[in-house]
Every structure is written in structure tokens, then in C-alpha cells.
Write an enzyme that holds these catalytic residues in place. Structure first.
Site, PDB file in Angstrom:
ATOM      1  N   ASP A 134      24.717 -11.681  10.871  1.00  0.00           N
ATOM      2  CA  ASP A 134      25.410 -10.476  10.384  1.00  0.00           C
ATOM      3  C   ASP A 134      24.405  -9.381  10.055  1.00  0.00           C
ATOM      4  O   ASP A 134      24.571  -8.226  10.437  1.00  0.00           O
ATOM      5  CB  ASP A 134      26.207 -10.824   9.119  1.00  0.00           C
ATOM      6  CG  ASP A 134      27.651 -11.151   9.492  1.00  0.00           C
ATOM      7  OD1 ASP A 134      28.455 -11.482   8.625  1.00  0.00           O
ATOM      8  OD2 ASP A 134      27.937 -11.050  10.719  1.00  0.00           O
TER       9      ASP A 134
ATOM     10  N   GLU B 274      23.147  -4.027   2.632  1.00  0.00           N
ATOM     11  CA  GLU B 274      24.368  -4.621   3.180  1.00  0.00           C
ATOM     12  C   GLU B 274      25.097  -5.358   2.061  1.00  0.00           C
ATOM     13  O   GLU B 274      24.520  -6.207   1.393  1.00  0.00           O
ATOM     14  CB  GLU B 274      23.952  -5.606   4.274  1.00  0.00           C
ATOM     15  CG  GLU B 274      25.040  -6.482   4.797  1.00  0.00           C
ATOM     16  CD  GLU B 274      24.450  -7.697   5.527  1.00  0.00           C
ATOM     17  OE1 GLU B 274      23.212  -7.822   5.568  1.00  0.00           O
ATOM     18  OE2 GLU B 274      25.234  -8.507   6.030  1.00  0.00           O
TER      19      GLU B 274
END
Ligand code: 28F
Length: 640
Positions: free
Chosen positions: A507, A430
């Protein structure tokens, strides 16, 4: 314990039996992790469910007492209290001290078996610090107690009288913390989820769950007279059904019972869950294959005969007829054969035809008797078919433009040099900074890096054609090499491990759920074959003197600090996120094969993620708010 000279041959066999279980518990309950701990409950509950399947038990109560003692009660006939001629022991003592002696009904009835197929009550006894069984039958109350892994401390004895009408069996036990070192604490949600599923699968059976551990009592009652019809109702609760009635089909052939409940909704994903003797057959099998084959054939016939499909139109595919379908398939079989990676695939070949026959008769009749609902179903399926054909054209077009070629995506994927898929692995990372560090720290021979920018497409609402138009998803499809949808070919997978490396924050959890939902929806075989992993970056760095240690969890931190001498001066700093680590640290802590911790993702995990995802991303606001309120802290560290 009896003194040495009294052991006879059956005792020796008994002793060896339970000793073997304590030596290698994983062979009997899969693991001694939290999953294995809960298997103990399933083994005992399954014996009560068997009593219900045989028609003698209506109520089962599961109580989590203080100190995580489990108590399971049923109102069945009560275990027989006579002598077992083969073992010379009472039937009760035989069931709890002889391995696999629990096969209650031999070949005749349906032996429900837990996820590990009925290793029986004796395994639970072997893995418990103590276990007590009480039988109510013939107006008497019988009881026997076992300690230290299944050693009888008394013979089955009458301790009381009871009302002649009162019958049933109660089992109480405490899991042995010498075996279950990780935890002996039960998770209420895990218990509730499985007990609820059992109530859905056995219509009319009332299952009560009580938790006495907290300050106030917590209780749930599961009773579904509609059985799997109510299961489909619950699964479609937050969705828009496109036809009014839930289709229900039930039939039996050669002692095999097939039940199917289904209803289409306006989403693009299909939620088909199949069970055999109440075991969740995650990997499917012949029952599921038979029903799916019949569904495709019957819908094509109806669409052709009803002139919805013109003669020169393509036939509707299995994928088309399953879009937006919620379906529960339940098979009851006297002698099921389980196959697959996690033994959750039904292998009995004769079931394929039985499931096809039973379902096609019932479903054909439903369509004939409900032409207006049939029309809505056909229209939905035709729409899916047109979108699939459009996706195919889009794929071909983009291929002509060089859309999915490896070369086109090359810029994003930092591939590994080895072409040997058995040692190659790809990290899906990510964010660009973590991606940069990962590329810097990796072993370029065997480790590929695919940085993901921001959130990938919300695949919950996307059909395949829309998913294909998302840059991030296309780069994954290209990197994996398997293709997607109809063209998916697991043999073309270019890596042995697909490792999701995201932060432990909200997230990161969200990206992880999105990815698992994507894999579950479009790359299920990759999950089934166990190629998907989640990297576990460290949470803290504990430094003292010249040494330091990275730990993954709060528990590990507390454990490590206990090992330090009293007056040691140490500092703890919490890693903010992957992006904060330099290449060296990221490699040392999270990527290097020798040091890293990877969690292998099972189909069950991905299914759970998919359900969580549906709630979080589905249309309805209420369920999302409810989920977040209930799980706020949980969502923070959502660990799938
Ligand atoms: C809380 C856990 O284990 N309930 C059970 C029965 C009832 C019978 C039974 C069990 C051994 C080989 C038959 C009674 N009467 N709850 C439970 N309820 N086991 S376990 O029989 C086991 C015997 O075959 C039972 C007549 N037939 C069966």
C-alpha cells in the site's frame, strides 16, 4: 610497477591523473553507489557507440561474466595500436592511463558521452581492480593488462594473429570493491534498459546483452532499424493511438542533427523524452524548447487556416498541444553544452532555432500530406483546450467559494510555525494514525504534516480539471502554495523539502508511486529542483541488554548483528508500519534531522515511477499482469 628512477614527467602526470580519480571517484562518475558502478559500463559502451556513430561498428556485445566481470566487445576498426607521440606511450595505453585522453574524434565527429559526459575509459581503469583490453586489427591480436587501479602490468603486445578482416576492440574489467563498497553486483534490468535505449537512439546498431552469472544463460538482443520510430511504437504499445502513422522528422543544419518521432494517444499525459548525443536530457533544453515552440505554432496555424479554430477562439496552449503526446527528440551535436542541476539540460542557444526549423518543416508537411490524421490530431487538441478552459473556470468558481484557500484546507494541514521556507519541510503521511503520531512527534517550528486519507486519485487517467476536484490533491496544491498547471510558480513553494512518509508495504509503495506520478505530471519543477524526498522508516529494532538499534534494511540488520559479540542475547522485532510507532519513536527514527534517512527523489526516479504507474494503472490488463508476475516480490518492496 616501475621502480622509482624510471618515472618521467608524463608518467608522473599519468599517475597523479588516475590517483586523483581513486581519491574522489564521485567527481568522475557521480557516486560509488550502484549508479556509479553502472556508469563504468556506460563509459566503455559509449566508446563502442562512438565507433558506430562514426559508421564503423554494427555490433556491440555486453557480457556480465561470473563474479560480475564486465566484457564489452565491438566490431569497429579497433583502437589504433601505434605510438602516441605526446605521451610516448601506445595510443591504447594513453587512452587507458591519461585522463580525458579518450576524446577520440576531437571536434569533428560526435563524441557520445555517458551520463557524465565522457570521462573516458581511463576512469574505468582507475576504478577497476583489473582491466584488460584486446584489439583486433591488421590481422593481429594485441592485448594489454592493467591492475590495482590502472597500473600497466605489461606493454601492449601481439598475443595472436587473426583473420585480416576481423577488426574490433574488447574491454574486460572488474570494478574495484575497495571503491564500490556498497555493491559490485550489476543489475540486469538497469543494463538492459539503457542498452535498449541506445539501440533505439542509434538505428541499425545491434546491441546484445548476455548474463553468465546464473545457472542458465540470460540474453537479450536490441536492434531497431526504425530507430526512434520504434521507440515511440514501444511507448505507445499499451495505449490507443489516435492517428495511424508515427510522425518522423529528420534534418541537419550547421552540423547539428535533429530527429523527432511522435504519435498522439487518447490519454491525458504527455511523454516527451529528449536526448543529446544519446544522453537522456531529463531537464530538457534548447532542442526540446525549439520543437515544442514549433509544435504549438504549427498546430495553431493549421487549426486557424483549417477553420477548426474560430478567429475569436483562444489560441491553443503548449499544454493543450502536448496532451496525450508521445514524442522522442534526439539531437546529435559536435560540441554540446550541458547545464542544470544534474547537467542534463542542453544549453546551446543556436539549437533552439535549428530544432524549430527542422521540426516545423517536417511536421507541417506531415499535416498537409495526411489531412485525415491531421484532423484527428486537431480534434484531440481542441478537446484538451476546452477541458483546460473548463478547469480554469472551475478553479475560479471554487476560489470564489473559497475552495483552494489555505484557510479552507487548514483543518487537514498541520502547518509549521516558521515562515522561512529554507528551513520548512512538509511530511505527506499515509493514514490518520501515522498522521497523528507525526503531528505529536514533529518539530512544530519547521515541520508541517499533511495526512493523506487512503489512496489519492489515480492521476494516470485524470486531466487537470479532474485532478483539481480531488480533495487530497487540492489540499496538497494549497499546502505547497505553488498553484498548478499554467499558474504554477515554483517561487511560491512554501517548503524546502517535501517528504513522502509511507509504509514499506505494498500500500505504501502504491501511494508513493501515485504521489511521484502526481509530482511528475503536475509539479515537475519541484522534482527538477530536488525538493522531493522519501522518508526511510526503520524496518527492525534490534535490542540487546540495555541498548537497542533501529535498522532500515535487511542488509543493515545482518551487518549490525555481525558486530555483536558471539554469545550476545538479542531480540529483533520488525516494525509493522508507521501507524504502529508512537510519536516519540516516529520522531526519533524517521523525522528528526539528526537521526533520519531521507532519499532524494530525482526526475529519473519519478519518470520510472510514472512508467511503472502507467503499466500498473494503464487500460490494458495484460501488461499489468506481466509486470506483477515479473516483479511480484519487487513490487512488494518497491523502492523507487
Ligand atoms: C569495448 C570498448 O573502446 N572501441 C573503440 C576505437 C576506434 C578508434 C579509436 C576507439 C585516439 C584519439 C583516435 C580506429 N581507427 N570499445 C572501444 N574503437 N578509438 S575506442 O581511436 C582513438 C584514437 O583519436 C579509431 C581510426 N580512428 C579511430
Amino acid at each position: 610497477m616501475k621502480s622509482e628512477e624510471h618515472y618521467n614527467d608524463s608518467d608522473i602526470q599519468v599517475l597523479e591523473g588516475l590517483e586523483a580519480v581513486r581519491k574522489r571517484p564521485g567527481m568522475y562518475i557521480g557516486s560509488t553507489s550502484v549508479k556509479g558502478l553502472h556508469h563504468l559500463v556506460w563509459e566503455i559502451v559509449d566508446n563502442s557507440v562512438d565507433e558506430a556513430l562514426a559508421g564503423y561498428c554494427d555490433d556491440i556485445e555486453v557480457i556480465v561474466e561470473r563474479d560480475n566481470v564486465i566484457c564489452v566487445k565491438d566490431d569497429g576498426r579497433g583502437m589504433p595500436t601505434g605510438l602516441n607521440t605526446k605521451t610516448g606511450l601506445s595510443t591504447v595505453e594513453t587512452i587507458f592511463t591519461v585522463l580525458h585522453a579518450g576524446g577520440k574524434f576531437g571536434g569533428s565527429g560526435y563524441k557520445v558521452s555517458g551520463g557524465l559526459h565522457g570521462v573516458g575509459a581511463s576512469v574505468v581503469n582507475a576504478l577497476s581492480s583489473w582491466l584488460e583490453v584486446t584489439v583486433y586489427r591488421d590481422g593481429k591480436v594485441y592485448q594489454q593488462r592493467f591492475e590495482n587501479g590502472g597500473n600497466p602490468v605489461n606493454k601492449l603486445e601481439v598475443i595472436d594473429t587473426c583473420d585480416i578482416e576481423r577488426t574490433g576492440t574488447t574491454v574486460r574489467f572488474k570494478a574495484d570493491d575497495a571503491i564500490f563498497k556498497e555493491t559490485t553486483e550489476y543489475d540486469y534490468d538497469i543494463l538492459a534498459q539503457r542498452l535498449r535505449e541506445l539501440a533505439f537512439l542509434n538505428k541499425g546498431l545491434r546491441i546484445i546483452l548476455v548474463d553468465e552469472r546464473g545457472l542458465e544463460l540470460k540474453k537479450d538482443e536490441f536492434l531497431y532499424n526504425g530507430g526512434i520510430i520504434e521507440y515511440v511504437q514501444m511507448l505507445n504499445k499499451n495505449k490507443n493511438a489516435i492517428h495511424e502513422n508515427i510522425v518522423y522528422v529528420e534534418g541537419r543544419e550547421d552540423d547539428v542533427l535533429i530527429e523527432v518521432a511522435m504519435q498522439y494517444n487518447d490519454s491525458y499525459q504527455s511523454n516527451i523524452y529528449s536526448f543529446t548525443n544519446n544522453i537522456n536530457t531529463y531537464e530538457g533544453g534548447t532542442h526540446e524548447d525549439g520543437v515544442k515552440r514549433a509544435l504549438t505554432r504549427i498546430i495553431n496555424n493549421y487549426a486557424r487556416n483549417g477553420k477548426f479554430l474560430k478567429d475569436n477562439d483562444d489560441a491553443l496552449t503548449g499544454e493543450d498541444v502536448r496532451e496525450g503526446l508521445t514524442m522522442i527528440i534526439s539531437c546529435k551535436h559536435p560540441d554540446p553544452q550541458f547545464e542544470g542541476q544534474t547537467k542534463t539540460k542542453l544549453g546551446n542557444v543556436e539549437v533552439r532555432k535549428i530544432a524549430d526549423d527542422v521540426f516545423s518543416n517536417g511536421f507541417e508537411r506531415f499535416l498537409m500530406e495526411n489531412p485525415d490524421q491531421a484532423k484527428l490530431i486537431i480534434e484531440k487538441v481542441m478537446l484538451a483546450s476546452r477541458a483546460r478552459i473548463a478547469a480554469k473556470k472551475a478553479r475560479e468558481a471554487s476560489r470564489r467559494k473559497g475552495g483552494l484557500e489555505l484557510t479552507h484546507q487548514w483543518g487537514k494541514l498541520a502547518d509549521c510555525t516558521s515562515k522561512d521556507t529554507s528551513i520548512s519541510e512538509i511530511f505527506i503521511v499515509e493514514g490518520d494514525s501515522a498522521g497523528g503520531s507525526a503531528i505529536g512527534g514533529r518539530d512544530a517550528k519547521t515541520q508541517a504534516i499533511l495526512p493523506l486519507r487512503g489512496k489519492i486519485l489515480n492521476v494516470e487517467k485524470a486531466r487537470l480539471d479532474r485532478a483539481l476536484s480531488n480533495e487530497e490533491i487540492r489540499s496538497m496544491i494549497t499546502a505547497f502554495g505553488t498553484g498548478i498547471g499554467e499558474e504554477f510558480d515554483i517561487d511560491k513553494l512554501r517548503y524546502d523539502k517535501i517528504i513522502i512518509m509511507t509504509d514499506a508495504d505494498v500500500d505504501g509503495s502504491h501511494i508513493r508511486i501515485l504521489l511521484l506520478t502526481l509530482f511528475y505530471r503536475f509539479f515537475k519543477p519541484i522534482l527538477e529542483q530536488g525538493h522531493v524526498y522519501v522518508a526511510q522508516p526503520p524496518l527492525y529494532k534490534i535490542s540487546h541488554g540495555k541498548t537497542w538499534k533501529n535498522v532500515l534494511t535487511d542488509e543493515e540488520k545482518d551487518e549490525y548483528l555481525k558486530t555483536l559479540p558471539e554469545n550476545t542475547k538479542y531480540t529483533i522485532n520488525r516494525y509493522k508500519g508507521l501507524g504502529e510507532m508512537n510519536a516519540e519513536e516516529l520522531n526519533e527514527t524517521t523525522m528528526k534531522k539528526e537521526n533520519r534517512t531521507l532519499i532524494q527523489v530525482t526526475l529519473e526516479d519519478a519518470m520510472a515511477a510514472n512508467t511503472v504507474f502507467e503499466t500498473l494503472m494503464g487500460e490494458e490488463v495484460e501488461p499489468r499482469r506481466e509486470f506483477i508476475e515479473q516483479n511480484a516480490s519487487y513490487v512488494e518492496n518497491l523502492d523507487i
